[in-house]
Write a protein that holds these residues in place. Structure first.
Motif, PDB file in Angstrom:
ATOM      1  N   THR A 175       0.865  -1.089  -0.066  1.00 37.65           N
ATOM      2  CA  THR A 175      -0.066   0.060  -0.104  1.00 37.65           C
ATOM      3  C   THR A 175       0.861   1.299  -0.030  1.00 37.65           C
ATOM      4  O   THR A 175       0.756   1.973   0.900  1.00 37.65           O
ATOM      5  CB  THR A 175      -0.887   0.081   1.247  1.00 37.65           C
ATOM      6  OG1 THR A 175      -0.179   0.057   2.481  1.00 37.65           O
ATOM      7  CG2 THR A 175      -1.856  -1.062   1.094  1.00 37.65           C
ATOM      8  N   GLU A 191     -11.000  -4.472   5.407  1.00 36.59           N
ATOM      9  CA  GLU A 191      -9.627  -4.626   5.173  1.00 36.59           C
ATOM     10  C   GLU A 191      -9.245  -6.083   5.611  1.00 36.59           C
ATOM     11  O   GLU A 191      -8.596  -6.521   4.764  1.00 36.59           O
ATOM     12  CB  GLU A 191      -8.691  -3.871   5.926  1.00 36.59           C
ATOM     13  CG  GLU A 191      -8.914  -2.196   5.742  1.00 36.59           C
ATOM     14  CD  GLU A 191      -8.374  -2.075   4.123  1.00 36.59           C
ATOM     15  OE1 GLU A 191      -8.772  -2.336   3.190  1.00 36.59           O
ATOM     16  OE2 GLU A 191      -7.380  -1.146   4.126  1.00 36.59           O
ATOM     17  N   LEU A 244       1.775  -7.096   5.430  1.00 33.73           N
ATOM     18  CA  LEU A 244       1.353  -5.949   4.934  1.00 33.73           C
ATOM     19  C   LEU A 244       2.670  -5.022   4.762  1.00 33.73           C
ATOM     20  O   LEU A 244       3.486  -4.966   5.927  1.00 33.73           O
ATOM     21  CB  LEU A 244       0.270  -5.633   6.015  1.00 33.73           C
ATOM     22  CG  LEU A 244      -0.002  -4.126   5.693  1.00 33.73           C
ATOM     23  CD1 LEU A 244      -0.819  -3.890   4.372  1.00 33.73           C
ATOM     24  CD2 LEU A 244      -1.075  -3.470   6.812  1.00 33.73           C
ATOM     25  N   LYS A 265      -6.482  -0.746   7.643  1.00 35.89           N
ATOM     26  CA  LYS A 265      -5.683  -1.882   7.478  1.00 35.89           C
ATOM     27  C   LYS A 265      -4.632  -2.405   8.399  1.00 35.89           C
ATOM     28  O   LYS A 265      -4.437  -3.625   8.557  1.00 35.89           O
ATOM     29  CB  LYS A 265      -4.665  -1.665   6.103  1.00 35.89           C
ATOM     30  CG  LYS A 265      -3.759  -0.375   6.284  1.00 35.89           C
ATOM     31  CD  LYS A 265      -3.070  -0.201   4.865  1.00 35.89           C
ATOM     32  CE  LYS A 265      -2.043   0.957   5.245  1.00 35.89           C
ATOM     33  NZ  LYS A 265      -2.538   2.040   4.864  1.00 35.89           N
TER      34      LYS A 265
END
Ligand code: NAP
Length: 259
Positions: free
Chosen positions: A136, A184, A196, A209
């Motif tokens: 991200t 999420e 992540l 998230k």
């Protein structure tokens, strides 16, 4: 009545948009917001808005002089390091006061497994081999991950990666950050994500998230803000950096009074 205080608001964040809403209509202020022009459909701002780069710190200093700007508020994203450096140099050169509005960083809480990274290149090295990674970081930093061909990336992006830019192997999801931890969590489960990677942007827009990763006990490779790999954020009490829209508005109130 005195001339209004002419304010340049460097924007591109939610905070800038909310600050513009508060300042619009204040007769003591004449606010011009500035966007980089990189987002195709930016959310409109409540004040007069220009778009596109100034041409470096020199170009910005010339803009400040030509537009007779009295004060600059840098409300750009914490990772927009170039623009913030330009704002500091140009304001100093033009002799106008500068306020940095920068939202607080995220901090790990109980149950979080964060792996700190100085930058995108280090984050890429820290992803475990064979991982399925939700990335991200935005399109500018994608290239740093392209060499990790042993990792499957799920890249959530607001804008499509630039043509010709290196893109890591995996899937691109064109979307904004999810608004709830549940949303999420579904994404992480649906793509069988095992790690992540995020930038420490701070703020409410992207923190769902992190809550989802905590819920699923997933590790998070967290990229530090530029210029502060290990140290704290700029001091929010030094008078030139604030963390909230209210503080930025108070600073402008004081400026308008002395003007
Ligand atoms: P950057 O690397 O710091 O800046 C690159 C160049 O873009 C600057 O030198 C400047 O061009 C131009 N620019 C950046 N912000 C501008 C603004 N508000 N108004 C006019 N020109 C601007 O910035 P970036 O990381 O590419 O971010 C671009 C914009 O997206 C920023 O406004 C930022 O707030 C927003 N944003 C960034 C991120 C992120 O993760 N980096 C995330 C969300 C939003 P000149 O030198 O020609 O003046």
């Amino acid at each position: 009545m005195n001339e209004p205080l002419r304010v340049l608001l460097l924007a591109g964040t939610r905070e800038a948009r909310l600050l513009a809403e508060r300042l619009a209509g204040d007769p003591r202020l004449a606010v011009t917001a500035s966007l980089a022009g990189v987002t195709r459909h930016p959310a409109p701002l409540a004040v007069a808005t220009r778009s596109g780069g100034f041409g470096g710190a020199g170009g910005l200093a010339r803009f400040i002089a030509a537009e007779r700007i009295d004060a600059v508020v840098d409300a750009t994203h914490p990772f927009a390091a170039q623009m913030s450096a330009n704002a500091a140099a140009a304001s100093a050169a033009a002799g106008v006061p500068l306020l940095r509005l920068q939202r607080p960083q995220w901090r790990p809480g109980p149950g979080d497994t964060w792996i700190p990274a100085r930058d995108a290149a280090e984050a890429a090295r820290l992803i475990p081999a064979g991982a399925r990674c939700l990335l991200t970081v935005g399109r500018k930093d994608l290239g740093a991950f392209a060499a990790r061909t042993d990792v499957h990336f799920v890249m959530r992006m607001i804008e499509q990666p630039g043509a010709g830019a290196p893109v890591p192997a995996g899937d691109i999801i064109r979307d904004r950050p999810g608004s709830s931890a549940g949303q999420e969590e579904r994404l992480l489960r649906d793509h069988a994500i095992t790690v992540l990677v995020a930038k420490n942007s701070g703020g409410a827009d992207g923190d769902a998230k992190l809550a989802a990763a905590r819920q699923l006990a997933l590790p998070v490779v967290m990229i530090a803000r530029p210029g502060q790999p290990t140290g704290p954020a700029p001091d929010p009490h030094d008078g030139t950096t604030v963390e909230t829209i209210e503080e930025a508005q108070s600073w402008l109130d004081r400026m308008a009074q002395v003007c």
